[in-house]
Scaffold this motif. Structure first.
Motif, mmCIF file in Angstrom:
data_model
loop_
_atom_site.group_PDB
_atom_site.id
_atom_site.type_symbol
_atom_site.label_atom_id
_atom_site.label_comp_id
_atom_site.label_asym_id
_atom_site.label_seq_id
_atom_site.Cartn_x
_atom_site.Cartn_y
_atom_site.Cartn_z
ATOM 1 N N ARG A 1 7.649 5.093 -15.162
ATOM 2 C CA ARG A 1 6.904 4.236 -14.239
ATOM 3 C C ARG A 1 7.415 4.482 -12.824
ATOM 4 O O ARG A 1 8.483 5.059 -12.626
ATOM 5 C CB ARG A 1 7.110 2.751 -14.554
ATOM 6 C CG ARG A 1 6.791 2.298 -15.941
ATOM 7 C CD ARG A 1 6.660 0.786 -15.948
ATOM 8 N NE ARG A 1 7.262 0.159 -17.103
ATOM 9 C CZ ARG A 1 6.763 -0.896 -17.727
ATOM 10 N NH1 ARG A 1 5.644 -1.436 -17.306
ATOM 11 N NH2 ARG A 1 7.380 -1.438 -18.767
ATOM 12 N N ARG A 2 6.640 3.997 -11.875
ATOM 13 C CA ARG A 2 7.090 3.990 -10.484
ATOM 14 C C ARG A 2 7.499 2.563 -10.131
ATOM 15 O O ARG A 2 6.820 1.601 -10.505
ATOM 16 C CB ARG A 2 5.981 4.478 -9.551
ATOM 17 C CG ARG A 2 5.590 5.928 -9.784
ATOM 18 C CD ARG A 2 4.494 6.361 -8.833
ATOM 19 N NE ARG A 2 4.975 6.395 -7.456
ATOM 20 C CZ ARG A 2 4.167 6.490 -6.390
ATOM 21 N NH1 ARG A 2 2.856 6.546 -6.555
ATOM 22 N NH2 ARG A 2 4.668 6.522 -5.171
ATOM 23 N N TYR A 3 8.619 2.457 -9.413
ATOM 24 C CA TYR A 3 9.177 1.144 -9.094
ATOM 25 C C TYR A 3 9.391 1.023 -7.586
ATOM 26 O O TYR A 3 9.873 1.954 -6.945
ATOM 27 C CB TYR A 3 10.530 0.938 -9.784
ATOM 28 C CG TYR A 3 10.547 1.264 -11.260
ATOM 29 C CD1 TYR A 3 10.239 0.300 -12.222
ATOM 30 C CD2 TYR A 3 10.890 2.544 -11.695
ATOM 31 C CE1 TYR A 3 10.265 0.609 -13.577
ATOM 32 C CE2 TYR A 3 10.920 2.858 -13.044
ATOM 33 C CZ TYR A 3 10.605 1.888 -13.979
ATOM 34 O OH TYR A 3 10.635 2.198 -15.313
ATOM 35 N N LYS A 4 9.054 -0.141 -7.074
ATOM 36 C CA LYS A 4 9.315 -0.429 -5.662
ATOM 37 C C LYS A 4 9.920 -1.821 -5.552
ATOM 38 O O LYS A 4 9.408 -2.776 -6.147
ATOM 39 C CB LYS A 4 8.023 -0.365 -4.838
ATOM 40 C CG LYS A 4 8.235 -0.595 -3.336
ATOM 41 C CD LYS A 4 6.920 -0.483 -2.581
ATOM 42 C CE LYS A 4 7.123 -0.620 -1.073
ATOM 43 N NZ LYS A 4 7.839 0.521 -0.496
ATOM 44 N N GLN B 1 3.053 1.040 -12.663
ATOM 45 C CA GLN B 1 3.681 0.827 -11.359
ATOM 46 C C GLN B 1 4.111 -0.633 -11.253
ATOM 47 O O GLN B 1 3.300 -1.541 -11.443
ATOM 48 C CB GLN B 1 2.719 1.176 -10.220
ATOM 49 C CG GLN B 1 2.263 2.622 -10.233
ATOM 50 C CD GLN B 1 1.679 3.055 -8.903
ATOM 51 O OE1 GLN B 1 2.236 3.899 -8.211
ATOM 52 N NE2 GLN B 1 0.546 2.487 -8.541
ATOM 53 N N GLU C 1 0.814 -1.218 0.000
ATOM 54 C CA GLU C 1 0.000 0.000 0.000
ATOM 55 C C GLU C 1 0.847 1.267 0.000
ATOM 56 O O GLU C 1 0.317 2.366 -0.204
ATOM 57 C CB GLU C 1 -0.954 -0.016 1.200
ATOM 58 C CG GLU C 1 -2.072 -1.046 1.041
ATOM 59 C CD GLU C 1 -3.021 -1.096 2.222
ATOM 60 O OE1 GLU C 1 -2.674 -0.533 3.291
ATOM 61 O OE2 GLU C 1 -4.106 -1.688 2.083
ATOM 62 N N GLN C 2 2.153 1.123 0.217
ATOM 63 C CA GLN C 2 3.040 2.277 0.095
ATOM 64 C C GLN C 2 3.220 2.698 -1.361
ATOM 65 O O GLN C 2 3.753 3.771 -1.653
ATOM 66 C CB GLN C 2 4.415 1.958 0.707
ATOM 67 C CG GLN C 2 4.373 1.627 2.190
ATOM 68 C CD GLN C 2 3.706 2.700 3.015
ATOM 69 O OE1 GLN C 2 4.172 3.833 3.055
ATOM 70 N NE2 GLN C 2 2.604 2.356 3.665
ATOM 71 N N LEU C 3 2.772 1.824 -2.272
ATOM 72 C CA LEU C 3 2.738 2.149 -3.699
ATOM 73 C C LEU C 3 1.261 2.169 -4.099
ATOM 74 O O LEU C 3 0.728 1.192 -4.625
ATOM 75 C CB LEU C 3 3.507 1.090 -4.502
ATOM 76 C CG LEU C 3 3.801 1.390 -5.985
ATOM 77 C CD1 LEU C 3 4.690 2.617 -6.120
ATOM 78 C CD2 LEU C 3 4.455 0.185 -6.645
ATOM 79 N N LYS D 1 -1.006 -1.955 -9.572
ATOM 80 C CA LYS D 1 0.405 -2.272 -9.767
ATOM 81 C C LYS D 1 0.558 -3.725 -10.184
ATOM 82 O O LYS D 1 -0.303 -4.562 -9.878
ATOM 83 C CB LYS D 1 1.195 -2.020 -8.476
ATOM 84 C CG LYS D 1 0.756 -2.912 -7.317
ATOM 85 C CD LYS D 1 1.372 -2.507 -6.007
ATOM 86 C CE LYS D 1 0.749 -1.293 -5.402
ATOM 87 N NZ LYS D 1 -0.647 -1.474 -4.928
ATOM 88 N N CYS E 1 6.140 -3.500 -8.854
ATOM 89 C CA CYS E 1 6.643 -3.852 -7.529
ATOM 90 C C CYS E 1 7.374 -5.188 -7.651
ATOM 91 O O CYS E 1 6.873 -6.119 -8.295
ATOM 92 C CB CYS E 1 5.482 -3.945 -6.543
ATOM 93 S SG CYS E 1 5.998 -4.154 -4.827
ATOM 94 N N VAL F 1 13.937 4.259 -7.811
ATOM 95 C CA VAL F 1 13.204 3.182 -7.140
ATOM 96 C C VAL F 1 13.120 3.462 -5.645
ATOM 97 O O VAL F 1 13.956 4.173 -5.084
ATOM 98 C CB VAL F 1 13.880 1.808 -7.363
ATOM 99 C CG1 VAL F 1 13.996 1.493 -8.839
ATOM 100 C CG2 VAL F 1 15.249 1.753 -6.698
ATOM 101 N N THR F 2 12.096 2.918 -5.027
ATOM 102 C CA THR F 2 12.040 2.908 -3.566
ATOM 103 C C THR F 2 12.292 1.477 -3.109
ATOM 104 O O THR F 2 11.917 0.516 -3.796
ATOM 105 C CB THR F 2 10.679 3.398 -3.041
ATOM 106 O OG1 THR F 2 9.634 2.575 -3.581
ATOM 107 C CG2 THR F 2 10.430 4.844 -3.440
#
Length: 201
Positions: A109-112, A80, A31-33, A37, A82, A136-137
């Motif tokens: 994009r967002r990456y975790k 997104q 849920e932090q992203l 996703k 993950c 990235v996180t």
């Protein structure tokens, strides 16, 4: 069932608590992203994950599609991504290739990255060397123990024996210690403690 049937045997602790703790932490990390996703899972985490949080649970928390890490170009169209992985250089290098390929094509994009059970400096250093540390996180899923039966729990660390006993690499000792600390925190102090081997001190 593997547990004793003796009438005077102490009642077994409820190890299902360990599953709930692991599931709740994983959900928190996902849920932090926020938003839809895609989740990429390292192969040897798929079976333990299925015991902790099934596909339905993951989809309830905005996981759209699940993929097994296969070290090749990805087909995901999600904005997104993950990655649930072990702290392995090979896997981190593959993620770097994925991110850099997106950057080369102008794809944002967002990456975790969620390391399980912990992240190592070498992994973060590789992210920096490959120029994606800021893209990235990273987080840790402190998944230390998996209950397999009423009285059997597993560390689920396939590399532990090789690294610790054959190669003398003690990087997993912290993980084993954290697992013992978790048991102590949840179920109280150990009534008996035995140490065997050179690492037992």
């Amino acid at each position: 069932m593997a547990h004793s049937v003796r009438r005077d045997a102490p009642e077994l602790p409820d190890f299902s608590l360990l599953k709930r703790l692991a599931r709740d932490q994983l959900i928190y990390l996902l849920e932090q992203l926020p938003g839809r996703k895609d989740l990429f899972i390292e192969a040897d985490l798929m079976s333990p994950l299925d015991r902790i949080a099934n596909v339905t649970t993951l989809k309830q928390h905005d996981v759209d599609k699940l993929y097994k890490v296969e070290y090749k170009p990805i087909v995901s169209t999600s904005d997104q991504l993950c990655f649930l992985i072990r702290p392995r250089i090979k896997t981190v290098k593959w993620i770097c290739d994925v991110v850099n390929a997106d950057k080369a094509f102008g794809r944002f994009r967002r990456y975790k990255i969620i390391f399980s059970p912990q992240k190592f400096y070498a992994c973060e250093n590789l992210l920096e060397e490959q120029g994606i540390f800021g893209d990235v996180t990273t987080d840790e899923w402190s998944f230390y123990l998996l209950p397999l039966d009423d009285d059997i729990i597993s560390l689920e660390l396939p590399e532990f024996f090789r690294d610790n006993f054959l190669e003398g690499d003690q990087r997993w000792v912290r993980t084993a210690g954290s697992a013992l600390h978790l048991l102590h925190s949840v179920y109280g102090p150990f009534s008996k403690v035995y140490g065997i081997g050179r690492c037992s001190k």
